[in-house]
Design an enzyme around this catalytic site. Structure first.
Site, PDB file in Angstrom:
ATOM      1  N   GLY A   4       0.827  -1.215   0.000  1.00 32.95           N
ATOM      2  CA  GLY A   4       0.000   0.000   0.000  1.00 32.95           C
ATOM      3  C   GLY A   4       0.857   1.260   0.000  1.00 32.95           C
ATOM      4  O   GLY A   4       0.563   2.230  -0.718  1.00 32.95           O
ATOM      5  N   GLY A  63       6.592  -6.185   3.085  1.00 27.36           N
ATOM      6  CA  GLY A  63       6.524  -7.643   3.010  1.00 27.36           C
ATOM      7  C   GLY A  63       7.074  -8.205   1.704  1.00 27.36           C
ATOM      8  O   GLY A  63       7.309  -9.408   1.603  1.00 27.36           O
ATOM      9  N   GLU A 109      10.073   4.422   6.897  1.00 29.03           N
ATOM     10  CA  GLU A 109      10.056   2.955   6.957  1.00 29.03           C
ATOM     11  C   GLU A 109      10.946   2.493   8.097  1.00 29.03           C
ATOM     12  O   GLU A 109      12.131   2.819   8.137  1.00 29.03           O
ATOM     13  CB  GLU A 109      10.545   2.377   5.621  1.00 29.03           C
ATOM     14  CG  GLU A 109      10.815   0.886   5.636  1.00 29.03           C
ATOM     15  CD  GLU A 109       9.662   0.035   6.154  1.00 29.03           C
ATOM     16  OE1 GLU A 109       8.579   0.067   5.556  1.00 29.03           O
ATOM     17  OE2 GLU A 109       9.846  -0.676   7.191  1.00 29.03           O
ATOM     18  N   VAL A 133       1.682  10.974  15.405  1.00 27.48           N
ATOM     19  CA  VAL A 133       1.100  11.775  14.326  1.00 27.48           C
ATOM     20  C   VAL A 133       0.041  12.630  14.988  1.00 27.48           C
ATOM     21  O   VAL A 133      -0.889  12.098  15.604  1.00 27.48           O
ATOM     22  CB  VAL A 133       0.420  10.873  13.258  1.00 27.48           C
ATOM     23  CG1 VAL A 133      -0.229  11.714  12.173  1.00 27.48           C
ATOM     24  CG2 VAL A 133       1.410   9.886  12.648  1.00 27.48           C
ATOM     25  N   HIS A 192      -0.824 -13.995   6.516  1.00 27.46           N
ATOM     26  CA  HIS A 192      -1.844 -13.213   5.825  1.00 27.46           C
ATOM     27  C   HIS A 192      -2.814 -12.565   6.792  1.00 27.46           C
ATOM     28  O   HIS A 192      -3.995 -12.905   6.822  1.00 27.46           O
ATOM     29  CB  HIS A 192      -2.614 -14.099   4.842  1.00 27.46           C
ATOM     30  CG  HIS A 192      -1.734 -14.705   3.799  1.00 27.46           C
ATOM     31  ND1 HIS A 192      -1.970 -15.922   3.225  1.00 27.46           N
ATOM     32  CD2 HIS A 192      -0.588 -14.251   3.237  1.00 27.46           C
ATOM     33  CE1 HIS A 192      -1.014 -16.194   2.350  1.00 27.46           C
ATOM     34  NE2 HIS A 192      -0.162 -15.193   2.353  1.00 27.46           N
TER      35      HIS A 192
HETATM   36  C1  LIG Z   1       7.098 -15.237   4.728  1.00 28.26           C
HETATM   37  C2  LIG Z   1       5.953 -14.522   4.064  1.00 28.26           C
HETATM   38  C3  LIG Z   1       5.517 -14.919   2.809  1.00 28.26           C
HETATM   39  C4  LIG Z   1       4.446 -14.256   2.192  1.00 28.26           C
HETATM   40  N1  LIG Z   1       4.084 -14.651   0.941  1.00 28.26           N
HETATM   41  C5  LIG Z   1       3.079 -13.996   0.319  1.00 28.26           C
HETATM   42  C6  LIG Z   1       2.720 -14.322  -1.014  1.00 28.26           C
HETATM   43  O1  LIG Z   1       3.330 -15.192  -1.648  1.00 28.26           O
HETATM   44  N2  LIG Z   1       1.702 -13.633  -1.590  1.00 28.26           N
HETATM   45  C7  LIG Z   1       1.015 -12.649  -0.939  1.00 28.26           C
HETATM   46  O2  LIG Z   1       0.091 -12.075  -1.507  1.00 28.26           O
HETATM   47  N3  LIG Z   1       1.343 -12.327   0.318  1.00 28.26           N
HETATM   48  C8  LIG Z   1       2.354 -12.948   0.956  1.00 28.26           C
HETATM   49  N4  LIG Z   1       2.708 -12.589   2.226  1.00 28.26           N
HETATM   50  C9  LIG Z   1       1.920 -11.532   2.878  1.00 28.26           C
HETATM   51  C10 LIG Z   1       2.343 -10.150   2.384  1.00 28.26           C
HETATM   52  O3  LIG Z   1       3.709  -9.944   2.665  1.00 28.26           O
HETATM   53  C11 LIG Z   1       1.490  -9.073   3.077  1.00 28.26           C
HETATM   54  O4  LIG Z   1       0.131  -9.385   2.915  1.00 28.26           O
HETATM   55  C12 LIG Z   1       1.758  -7.701   2.491  1.00 28.26           C
HETATM   56  O5  LIG Z   1       3.125  -7.389   2.562  1.00 28.26           O
HETATM   57  C13 LIG Z   1       0.956  -6.643   3.244  1.00 28.26           C
HETATM   58  O6  LIG Z   1       1.121  -5.412   2.592  1.00 28.26           O
HETATM   59  P1  LIG Z   1       0.888  -4.050   3.363  1.00 28.26           P
HETATM   60  O7  LIG Z   1       0.952  -2.950   2.378  1.00 28.26           O
HETATM   61  O8  LIG Z   1      -0.342  -4.171   4.183  1.00 28.26           O
HETATM   62  O9  LIG Z   1       2.078  -3.901   4.421  1.00 28.26           O
HETATM   63  P2  LIG Z   1       3.563  -4.463   4.462  1.00 28.26           P
HETATM   64  O10 LIG Z   1       4.000  -4.933   3.137  1.00 28.26           O
HETATM   65  O11 LIG Z   1       3.633  -5.420   5.600  1.00 28.26           O
HETATM   66  O12 LIG Z   1       4.412  -3.168   4.807  1.00 28.26           O
HETATM   67  C14 LIG Z   1       4.255  -2.433   5.994  1.00 28.26           C
HETATM   68  C15 LIG Z   1       5.563  -1.738   6.307  1.00 28.26           C
HETATM   69  O13 LIG Z   1       5.325  -0.768   7.327  1.00 28.26           O
HETATM   70  C16 LIG Z   1       6.447  -0.719   8.168  1.00 28.26           C
HETATM   71  N5  LIG Z   1       6.034  -0.149   9.446  1.00 28.26           N
HETATM   72  C17 LIG Z   1       5.215  -0.700  10.380  1.00 28.26           C
HETATM   73  N6  LIG Z   1       5.039   0.132  11.428  1.00 28.26           N
HETATM   74  C18 LIG Z   1       5.772   1.241  11.156  1.00 28.26           C
HETATM   75  C19 LIG Z   1       6.015   2.457  11.852  1.00 28.26           C
HETATM   76  N7  LIG Z   1       5.437   2.710  13.036  1.00 28.26           N
HETATM   77  N8  LIG Z   1       6.854   3.360  11.301  1.00 28.26           N
HETATM   78  C20 LIG Z   1       7.440   3.132  10.090  1.00 28.26           C
HETATM   79  N9  LIG Z   1       7.245   1.987   9.379  1.00 28.26           N
HETATM   80  C21 LIG Z   1       6.414   1.067   9.907  1.00 28.26           C
HETATM   81  C22 LIG Z   1       6.903  -2.157   8.264  1.00 28.26           C
HETATM   82  O14 LIG Z   1       8.270  -2.211   8.616  1.00 28.26           O
HETATM   83  C23 LIG Z   1       6.637  -2.670   6.853  1.00 28.26           C
HETATM   84  O15 LIG Z   1       7.787  -2.595   6.060  1.00 28.26           O
HETATM   85  C24 LIG Z   1       3.785 -13.197   2.847  1.00 28.26           C
HETATM   86  C25 LIG Z   1       4.231 -12.782   4.109  1.00 28.26           C
HETATM   87  C26 LIG Z   1       5.309 -13.423   4.713  1.00 28.26           C
HETATM   88  C27 LIG Z   1       5.766 -12.952   6.060  1.00 28.26           C
END
Ligand SMILES: Cc1cc2nc3c(=O)[nH]c(=O)nc-3n(C[C@H](O)[C@H](O)[C@H](O)COP(=O)(O)OP(=O)(O)OC[C@H]3O[C@@H](n4cnc5c(N)ncnc54)[C@H](O)[C@@H]3O)c2cc1C
Ligand code: SF4
Length: 572
Positions: free
Chosen positions: A36, A106, A55, A253, A493
């Site tokens: 996102g 992720g 990040e 914030v 997930h």
């Molecule tokens: C081992 C593993 C395998 C996976 N395989 C798959 C797959 O094959 N296919 C799939 O669809 N999904 C997979 N997933 C799930 C996928 O990674 C997540 O669903 C996805 O990354 C979520 O996206 P997001 O945008 O919600 O947040 P994320 O991608 O989790 O990103 C959030 C970011 O915010 C940062 N953050 C958090 N709090 C703070 C803060 N207070 N200040 C600054 N930064 C902060 C974190 O460090 C992180 O980098 C997998 C997950 C794991 C752990």
């Protein structure tokens, strides 16, 4: 303040001045650089906004990624213990939640499976009827799939061939499919490890190297073949001027100038996430904020900010409708099998064992044996003391019957080369709630605590299938030890918790992802997803963020007056 932050601010000050009397450090601050967050940063920078991405994780390159999972310091994220990797585990009563923490969120650790959910998901949950999702979303999925370079996996390893064989033996061979992945795979008949100029973004992106099928996607791709966000959306965002501040954790914030709805802008406070002592506090101002810290991360931050009075008007629905997918990890260990089952991509294929239950063949790269300490002899039965007793009995009987073989499969060395994880997912809806509470065992501070019905850790059909799979190789069917001992499933997930809804009585954001009761504040991550997707969620999170960003006008046209729409029931 650290040197990077100071340098970034200097540059953004120069730009502010050149744009007239704009006295904010940035137009938008994006919290988190996952799916996102990266989409938001890229699209906003493209529209002419001055964007910063905070990040908390580190920036990774093929050179500093760990070689195997034994390199715990560079794999696991627990900075207070000196572990500064990209893979985080959080333990709750209802699930152990795995998630990524890195520049690129992720995507650095994900298995790269990118699937669109069935259409029916738009008709369920609190987001149904708030938009014409079925006609709007296909275009955004198309953009998301193009940007993430989705392709059908062509690199099938021994684990995938075995999955197919086992499915055929069970009469469900026709359900076998090759996964859709975000990986730069070599053309048919060509070798991997070949470098080409940007194959995805018409020359605007970085050069890329083709996949060699090493099975290492979840340990971070050391070949530059996985389409991680830092090589796509985030790369383009930085090219358009977005600043990415790694190792920068947002801790506060709050609205500026005492204007409680945020229409006068926001102050965002940070600390260095990897520092133990000198935490280098930072303070930034901006007109708008995008929360993209993932489902868990955004919930946790918003709970803290509501509690401390920084954002007191966040909906009371925060933490509701959290979904973890019904997942069970089982597998088969194949000592003595002629082939190296770690070869292939991390999740190369899958099958459906019934209408609701599907199984994917998952692997870790050769040498990444650390997970081996968590696997044990397969044990059936209802969770609880009886299952633990049965497990002990199974281990003892196996030791008596095949002492050498049993010790061999219970020790971790050689695990990745011999072990196929069978990831079983059920598309059955079940949700939990997250609260901000003092747990009974540690009353000194509040934490996220899970509540609700337990998700099953034992899926009988899946265990039966693991047995058949193991028979094909003369191997052992295996279970995950924590599932047996603690009856807690593991999941990668986690979604929901700040769901899209008609008003703050039912959710945290409206259908344009605008946070109820605040101006120019949005949530773009897995927390807004309002129903069980039944498939891996990253493609959907990306498509939803694309849609949300499409509603924000170009920088030159904005009036900085964007707020959530409440849909009344009569219009609903
Ligand atoms: C081992 C593993 C395998 C996976 N395989 C798959 C797959 O094959 N296919 C799939 O669809 N999904 C997979 N997933 C799930 C996928 O990674 C997540 O669903 C996805 O990354 C979520 O996206 P997001 O945008 O919600 O947040 P994320 O991608 O989790 O990103 C959030 C970011 O915010 C940062 N953050 C958090 N709090 C703070 C803060 N207070 N200040 C600054 N930064 C902060 C974190 O460090 C992180 O980098 C997998 C997950 C794991 C752990
Ligand atoms: S299989 Fe290996 S080379 Fe291919 S994307 Fe995964 S980690 Fe990279």
């Amino acid at each position: 303040m650290n040197r990077t932050i100071a340098r970034n601010l200097e540059r953004s000050d120069e730009e502010s001045m050149s744009r007239g009397n704009d006295h904010f450090d940035f137009d938008f601050i994006v919290i988190g650089s996952g799916f996102g967050g990266s989409v938001s940063a890229h699209r906003l920078a493209e529209k002419g906004y001055r964007v910063a991405v905070m990040e908390m994780g580190r920036r990774w390159t093929p050179d500093n990624l760990p070689r195997t999972s034994w390199s715990i310091r560079r794999w696991i994220w627990r900075p207070n213990l000196g572990l500064r990797g990209f893979f985080n585990l959080r333990f709750f009563k209802h699930a152990t939640i795995f998630h990524g923490c890195a520049v690129g969120g992720g995507s650095i650790t994900f298995a790269s499976t990118l699937l669109a959910p069935p259409e029916k998901v738009w008709g369920a949950g609190s987001w149904s009827r708030l938009a014409d999702w079925k006609s709007e979303m296909p275009a955004h999925y198309e953009t998301a799939a193009r940007m993430l370079g989705v392709t059908e996996n062509r690199i099938l390893g021994p684990a995938d061939h075995l999955l197919k064989k086992a499915a055929e033996a069970e009469g469900i061979g026709h359900t076998f499919y090759c996964t859709k992945v975000g990986i730069f795979e070599p053309a048919e008949g060509e070798q991997g490890n070949q470098t080409f100029p940007d194959p995805f973004f018409g020359g605007e992106g970085p050069a890329r190297t083709t996949c060699i099928g090493c099975g290492g996607c979840m340990m971070g791709c050391r070949y530059g073949a996985k389409n991680t966000l830092d090589l796509g959306y985030l790369y383009l965002a930085e090219k358009h001027g977005a600043r990415v501040l790694p190792e920068t954790r947002v801790i506060d914030v709050k609205p500026l100038g005492g204007v409680s709805d945020g229409s006068a802008g926001y102050e965002v406070d940070t600390i260095k996430s990897t520092a133990l002592i000198r935490r280098q506090p930072g303070r930034f101002t901006c007109r708008g904020v995008i929360f993209s810290a993932s489902s868990l991360g955004t919930m946790e931050l918003l709970f803290k900010l509501r509690e401390k009075g920084s954002l007191p008007a966040i909906s009371s629905q925060l933490g509701q409708h959290v979904r973890t997918n019904s997942e069970s990890l089982i597998g088969a260990r194949t000592p003595g099998y002629s082939e190296d089952v770690s070869q292939g991509v991390a999740i190369g294929s899958g099958i459906y064992i019934d209408e609701h239950t599907h199984i994917e063949a998952v692997r870790y790269p050769r040498g990444s044996d650390a997970m081996g300490v968590l696997t044990t002899i397969l044990t059936n039965g209802r969770p609880g003391p009886q299952r633990i007793a049965l497990w002990l009995r199974n281990v003892i009987v196996s030791l008596l019957r095949h002492p050498f073989k049993t010790v061999r499969v219970l020790q971790p060395l050689g695990w990745a080369r011999e072990f196929v994880v069978l990831l079983c997912m059920q598309a059955l809806d079940g949700e939990i709630e997250m609260r901000w509470q003092r747990p009974w065992f540690w009353p000194f501070r509040k934490f996220l605590v899970s509540r609700g019905e337990k998700v099953p850790t034992y899926i009988p059909q899946a265990n039966e299938f693991a047995q058949k799979y193991a028979q094909l190789t003369g191997g052992f069917p295996m279970s995950m030890l924590p599932e047996i001992l603690f009856d807690v499933p593991g999941t990668a997930h986690c979604i929901g918790g700040c769901v899209i809804a008609d008003s703050s009585s039912h959710g945290v954001v409206d259908s344009h992802h605008r946070v109820f009761n605040y101006k120019n504040m949005y949530i773009c991550d897995g927390s807004v997803v309002a129903t069980n997707l039944g498939v891996n969620p990253s493609l959907t999170i990306t498509a939803l963020a694309e849609r949300a960003m499409s509603f924000i006008p170009p920088a030159a046209e904005t009036e900085w007056n964007d707020s959530a729409t409440v849909v009344s029931h009569s219009s609903g």
